[in-house]
Design a protein around this motif. Structure first.
Motif, short mmCIF file in Angstrom:
data_model
loop_
_atom_site.label_atom_id
_atom_site.label_comp_id
_atom_site.label_asym_id
_atom_site.label_seq_id
_atom_site.Cartn_x
_atom_site.Cartn_y
_atom_site.Cartn_z
N ALA A 37 32.91 -48.48 -44.46
CA ALA A 37 34.27 -48.98 -44.66
C ALA A 37 34.90 -48.35 -45.89
O ALA A 37 36.10 -48.03 -45.90
N GLU A 38 34.12 -48.14 -46.94
CA GLU A 38 34.63 -47.52 -48.17
C GLU A 38 35.05 -46.08 -47.90
O GLU A 38 36.09 -45.62 -48.38
N GLU A 39 34.23 -45.33 -47.12
CA GLU A 39 34.59 -43.95 -46.79
C GLU A 39 35.85 -43.91 -45.93
O GLU A 39 36.72 -43.06 -46.13
N ARG A 40 35.95 -44.82 -44.97
CA ARG A 40 37.14 -44.87 -44.11
C ARG A 40 38.39 -45.15 -44.94
O ARG A 40 39.44 -44.55 -44.71
N ALA A 41 38.28 -46.04 -45.92
CA ALA A 41 39.43 -46.37 -46.77
C ALA A 41 39.78 -45.19 -47.68
O ALA A 41 40.96 -44.90 -47.91
N ALA A 42 38.78 -44.50 -48.19
CA ALA A 42 39.01 -43.38 -49.11
C ALA A 42 39.48 -42.12 -48.38
O ALA A 42 40.15 -41.28 -48.98
N LEU A 43 39.12 -41.99 -47.11
CA LEU A 43 39.44 -40.79 -46.35
C LEU A 43 40.19 -41.16 -45.06
O LEU A 43 39.66 -41.02 -43.96
N PRO A 44 41.44 -41.61 -45.18
CA PRO A 44 42.20 -42.02 -43.98
C PRO A 44 42.58 -40.79 -43.14
O PRO A 44 42.55 -39.66 -43.63
N PRO A 45 42.95 -41.00 -41.87
CA PRO A 45 43.39 -39.89 -41.03
C PRO A 45 44.55 -39.12 -41.67
O PRO A 45 45.40 -39.70 -42.34
N GLN A 46 44.54 -37.81 -41.47
CA GLN A 46 45.59 -36.93 -41.98
C GLN A 46 46.05 -36.02 -40.86
O GLN A 46 45.27 -35.63 -40.00
N CYS A 47 47.32 -35.66 -40.88
CA CYS A 47 47.89 -34.75 -39.90
C CYS A 47 48.14 -33.41 -40.58
O CYS A 47 48.84 -33.35 -41.60
N TRP A 48 47.55 -32.33 -40.04
CA TRP A 48 47.63 -31.00 -40.64
C TRP A 48 48.14 -29.99 -39.62
O TRP A 48 47.89 -30.11 -38.42
N ARG A 49 48.79 -28.96 -40.12
CA ARG A 49 49.17 -27.82 -39.27
C ARG A 49 47.90 -27.26 -38.63
O ARG A 49 46.87 -27.20 -39.26
N MET A 50 48.01 -26.81 -37.39
CA MET A 50 46.85 -26.24 -36.71
C MET A 50 46.65 -24.76 -37.04
O MET A 50 45.57 -24.21 -36.80
N VAL A 51 47.69 -24.14 -37.58
CA VAL A 51 47.58 -22.74 -37.99
C VAL A 51 47.99 -22.63 -39.44
O VAL A 51 49.06 -23.08 -39.84
N TRP A 52 47.12 -22.04 -40.23
CA TRP A 52 47.37 -21.84 -41.65
C TRP A 52 47.65 -20.36 -41.88
O TRP A 52 46.95 -19.50 -41.35
N ARG A 53 48.68 -20.07 -42.65
CA ARG A 53 49.03 -18.69 -42.99
C ARG A 53 48.69 -18.46 -44.46
O ARG A 53 49.17 -19.18 -45.34
N ASN A 54 47.87 -17.46 -44.71
CA ASN A 54 47.50 -17.12 -46.08
C ASN A 54 48.74 -16.62 -46.81
O ASN A 54 49.38 -15.66 -46.37
N PRO A 55 49.14 -17.26 -47.91
CA PRO A 55 50.38 -16.88 -48.59
C PRO A 55 50.30 -15.51 -49.27
O PRO A 55 51.33 -14.93 -49.58
N VAL A 56 49.11 -14.99 -49.46
CA VAL A 56 48.96 -13.70 -50.14
C VAL A 56 49.04 -12.54 -49.15
O VAL A 56 49.77 -11.59 -49.35
N ASN A 57 48.27 -12.63 -48.04
CA ASN A 57 48.21 -11.48 -47.13
C ASN A 57 48.80 -11.76 -45.74
O ASN A 57 48.84 -10.88 -44.90
N GLY A 58 49.25 -12.99 -45.49
CA GLY A 58 49.90 -13.32 -44.22
C GLY A 58 48.96 -13.55 -43.05
O GLY A 58 49.43 -13.87 -41.97
N SER A 59 47.65 -13.39 -43.25
CA SER A 59 46.73 -13.61 -42.13
C SER A 59 46.76 -15.08 -41.73
O SER A 59 47.01 -15.96 -42.55
N ARG A 60 46.51 -15.33 -40.45
CA ARG A 60 46.55 -16.70 -39.94
C ARG A 60 45.16 -17.14 -39.51
O ARG A 60 44.33 -16.33 -39.12
N ALA A 61 44.95 -18.46 -39.58
CA ALA A 61 43.67 -19.05 -39.19
C ALA A 61 43.93 -20.39 -38.54
O ALA A 61 44.90 -21.07 -38.87
N LEU A 62 43.05 -20.76 -37.62
CA LEU A 62 43.09 -22.12 -37.08
C LEU A 62 42.65 -23.06 -38.18
O LEU A 62 41.73 -22.75 -38.93
#
Length: 174
Positions: free
Chosen positions: A57-82
């Motif tokens: 229960a403590e872990e669930r409270a400390a780490l609630p669900p989060q919504c994130w982009r499914m594709v991340w773009r590296n701000p330095v070189n522009g490469s993309r990753a899931l």
């Protein structure tokens, strides 16, 4: 970073997978579809795959669900990753059954045989990776043998291109 302090005689490897490579290997139409998609991640979800009450229960409270982009773009070189992991359990705007199928397909593509690096630990080893573009998991080892890994995390900044988004349409995915 992980550093090995106590390692078992057998097993306990950590497997690493590049989600940059996984993204590059996807069909171009699917890559485009994922560019503006968001997935819900929950630590308790991935732990629940192992055992229903593995996340406290403590872990669930400390780490609630989060919504994130499914594709991340590296701000330095522009490469993309899931941006994907076993924590992902839903995709914004997609029916749950369809989302589960897509998440499974993406995980299967990212972890296909021959695409992972399994690190066999020796005491004192240190491995560093970019958590925004790498999936990792520990492999089983004999339960009676110890395994102590120390994790050090360097936090990302706002300029990293991987913003969390909690859409106003819902507080958490179901």
């Amino acid at each position: 970073m992980l550093s090995a302090r106590v390692i078992p005689a057998h097993g306990g490897e950590t497997e690493y997978v590049s989600t940059r490579l996984a993204f590059e290997r996807l069909d171009p139409a699917l890559r485009e579809r994922l560019e503006n998609s968001f997935a819900w991640h929950d630590y308790a979800h991935s732990r629940g795959k192992i055992a229903p009450d593995l996340a406290s229960a403590e872990e669930r409270a400390a780490l609630p669900p989060q919504c994130w982009r499914m594709v991340w773009r590296n701000p330095v070189n522009g490469s993309r990753a899931l941006y994907l992991a076993s924590h992902a359990y839903a995709i914004e705007g997609m029916e749950q059954k369809e989302a589960q199928k897509l998440l499974a397909k993406l995980m299967e593509a990212a972890t296909a045989p021959g695409l992972s690096y399994p690190h066999g630990w020796r005491k004192g080893d240190v491995v560093m990776w970019d958590n925004r573009a790498t999936m990792h998991r520990g492999r089983p080892w004999p339960a009676h043998e110890g395994r102590l890994m120390v994790r050090t995390t360097i936090s990302a900044t706002e300029a990293d291109g991987l913003e969390s988004v909690r859409p106003p349409s819902r507080q958490a995915a179901e």
